[in-house]
Design a protein around this motif. Structure first.
Motif, PDB file in Angstrom:
ATOM      1  N   GLY A 149       0.837  -1.720  -0.211  1.00 19.33           N
ATOM      2  CA  GLY A 149       0.081   0.008  -0.247  1.00 19.33           C
ATOM      3  C   GLY A 149       0.840   1.343  -0.088  1.00 19.33           C
ATOM      4  O   GLY A 149       0.741   1.763  -0.363  1.00 19.33           O
ATOM      5  N   VAL A 150       1.832   1.402   0.914  1.00 15.04           N
ATOM      6  CA  VAL A 150       2.764   2.593   0.978  1.00 15.04           C
ATOM      7  C   VAL A 150       3.508   2.463  -0.331  1.00 15.04           C
ATOM      8  O   VAL A 150       3.442   4.291  -1.363  1.00 15.04           O
ATOM      9  CB  VAL A 150       3.559   2.792   1.345  1.00 15.04           C
ATOM     10  CG1 VAL A 150       4.833   2.873   1.592  1.00 15.04           C
ATOM     11  CG2 VAL A 150       3.500   1.916   3.239  1.00 15.04           C
ATOM     12  N   ALA A 153       0.833   4.044  -3.037  1.00 18.81           N
ATOM     13  CA  ALA A 153       0.441   5.803  -2.230  1.00 18.81           C
ATOM     14  C   ALA A 153       1.924   6.525  -3.206  1.00 18.81           C
ATOM     15  O   ALA A 153       1.307   7.778  -3.721  1.00 18.81           O
ATOM     16  CB  ALA A 153      -0.024   5.797  -0.637  1.00 18.81           C
ATOM     17  N   ARG A 164      -7.103   6.565  -3.930  1.00 18.87           N
ATOM     18  CA  ARG A 164      -6.674   6.806  -2.777  1.00 18.87           C
ATOM     19  C   ARG A 164      -5.889   4.839  -2.584  1.00 18.87           C
ATOM     20  O   ARG A 164      -6.640   4.591  -3.629  1.00 18.87           O
ATOM     21  CB  ARG A 164      -8.044   6.970  -1.691  1.00 18.87           C
ATOM     22  CG  ARG A 164      -7.743   8.224  -2.181  1.00 18.87           C
ATOM     23  CD  ARG A 164      -9.002   8.932  -0.441  1.00 18.87           C
ATOM     24  NE  ARG A 164     -10.178   8.053  -0.883  1.00 18.87           N
ATOM     25  CZ  ARG A 164     -10.797   8.179   0.482  1.00 18.87           C
ATOM     26  NH1 ARG A 164     -10.854   9.037   1.423  1.00 18.87           N
ATOM     27  NH2 ARG A 164     -12.215   7.837  -0.085  1.00 18.87           N
ATOM     28  N   THR A 165      -5.692   4.608  -1.853  1.00 19.21           N
ATOM     29  CA  THR A 165      -5.160   3.395  -1.420  1.00 19.21           C
ATOM     30  C   THR A 165      -5.829   2.449   0.022  1.00 19.21           C
ATOM     31  O   THR A 165      -5.526   3.711   1.030  1.00 19.21           O
ATOM     32  CB  THR A 165      -3.792   3.184  -1.217  1.00 19.21           C
ATOM     33  OG1 THR A 165      -3.029   3.775  -2.812  1.00 19.21           O
ATOM     34  CG2 THR A 165      -3.374   1.855  -1.265  1.00 19.21           C
ATOM     35  N   ALA A 186       5.641   5.922   5.297  1.00 13.37           N
ATOM     36  CA  ALA A 186       3.913   6.570   5.456  1.00 13.37           C
ATOM     37  C   ALA A 186       3.761   7.795   6.175  1.00 13.37           C
ATOM     38  O   ALA A 186       3.596   8.874   5.509  1.00 13.37           O
ATOM     39  CB  ALA A 186       2.857   5.419   5.545  1.00 13.37           C
ATOM     40  N   LEU A 194      -3.363   7.608   2.180  1.00 12.32           N
ATOM     41  CA  LEU A 194      -2.905   6.205   2.220  1.00 12.32           C
ATOM     42  C   LEU A 194      -3.719   5.844   3.564  1.00 12.32           C
ATOM     43  O   LEU A 194      -3.949   6.760   4.449  1.00 12.32           O
ATOM     44  CB  LEU A 194      -1.398   5.749   2.724  1.00 12.32           C
ATOM     45  CG  LEU A 194      -1.015   4.281   3.218  1.00 12.32           C
ATOM     46  CD1 LEU A 194      -2.051   2.771   1.971  1.00 12.32           C
ATOM     47  CD2 LEU A 194      -0.170   4.200   3.736  1.00 12.32           C
ATOM     48  N   PRO A 252      -0.765   9.635   6.897  1.00  9.64           N
ATOM     49  CA  PRO A 252      -1.829   8.278   6.330  1.00  9.64           C
ATOM     50  C   PRO A 252      -2.554   8.267   7.637  1.00  9.64           C
ATOM     51  O   PRO A 252      -2.614   9.062   8.857  1.00  9.64           O
ATOM     52  CB  PRO A 252      -0.733   7.180   6.344  1.00  9.64           C
ATOM     53  CG  PRO A 252       0.190   8.014   7.358  1.00  9.64           C
ATOM     54  CD  PRO A 252       0.690   9.687   6.769  1.00  9.64           C
TER      55      PRO A 252
END
Length: 293
Positions: A149-150, A153, A164-165, A186, A194, A252
């Motif tokens: 995910g990082v 993003a 967006r994640t 993040a 994120l 985040p």
């Protein structure tokens, strides 16, 4: 690769249109039946397959339904659209609830869920992005989803895009150090697109999280790592919708969603043995009766 289902997709887009202007009470009213439908499908396909992680599937259902029903900018007709929001189910062992949700939205025909974990089925015990439209990342080894995910993003920022994640994690999974390395990265990069969504049901394989490796004070931990933290009832669709609103800062967002393992089925709720115990036909019948009364 499974194919798009136009009829389910049309229903999905109609629901999204209704939810766009819905009040919190109306959102609950619209999303609750979808959660019930997903839970019923999960019970059926796990009993048929003879394997799965029903307790976690039932705890994460309302989170998935809220994200797909009202939040994620995704389109089952174009699952690889460049500017789509990214969703990663880090707790990949709860694939049955993800498949049931994706099928309801039209990413593939609902009939395909009957093949779950079968020989040569695209719907394996863990999700595979090469076989299932709507799956962003192959997950299963716990602790891998948030680092992915990082990366998603960061990719949005570097390419000047605005997706967006969202990453859904199990709470026991937070005992993996890779999550906290990702959390630091993040925060350092101020990735406010994120969202780490913790399915906080308090149980993991074999025992309670606090008896295994304690996570509390969990909210304070995320705050200390530089995240904006939102704590909600993970079975309240309206509270979840509020938690998935755009970040209120350059940090985040960590959503700590308090849930119950086996939600909706009294004899499964808050019981560690239902981490991956498979219900028999009579238990499925009893569970269906509870969910539909």
């Amino acid at each position: 690769m499974l194919s798009f289902d136009p009829e389910s997709s049309a229903r999905f887009h109609s629901l999204r249109a209704l939810l766009r202007e819905a009040s919190p009470d109306r959102a609950r009213e619209l999303l609750r039946p979808l959660s019930t439908e997903v839970r019923l499908n999960v019970l059926t396909i796990i009993e048929r397959a003879g394997l799965g992680h029903v307790g976690g599937d039932l705890s994460v259902t309302d989170i998935l339904v809220t994200l797909y029903g009202a939040v994620l900018d995704v389109d089952p007709r174009r699952p690889l659209a460049r500017d789509r929001d990214r969703f990663v189910l880090s707790k990949g062992h709860c694939a049955a609830s993800l498949y049931a949700t994706l099928a309801h939205c039209g990413f593939f025909p609902a009939a395909e869920t009957a093949t779950f974990a079968g020989a040569d089925s695209a719907l394996g015990g863990h999700p595979d992005r090469r076989k299932v439209p709507g799956v962003e990342a192959n997950t299963g080894p716990l602790g891998h989803g948030l680092p992915i995910g990082v990366g998603c993003a960061l990719a949005a920022r570097l390419s000047g895009r605005h997706w967006r994640t969202f990453v859904v994690l199990g709470d026991g999974e937070l005992q993996e150090g890779s999550n906290w390395e990702a959390a630091m990265a993040a925060s350092h990069h101020r990735l406010n697109s994120l969202y780490a969504v913790v399915d906080r049901n308090g149980l993991q394989q074999g025992d309670r999280t606090e008896q295994t490796v304690g996570l509390e004070p969990l909210t304070a931990r995320w705050t200390a790592f530089g995240w904006e933290v939102r704590e909600v009832d993970g079975h309240d669709h309206a509270e979840l919708l509020g938690a998935f609103a755009p970040a209120g800062s350059d940090r985040p967002v960590a959503v700590v969603a308090h849930t119950r393992k086996g939600q909706g089925v009294s004899f499964m709720q808050d019981r560690a043995e239902w981490h991956h115990q498979v219900p028999d036909r009579d238990q499925v019948r009893a569970a269906v009766a509870e969910l539909t009364r």
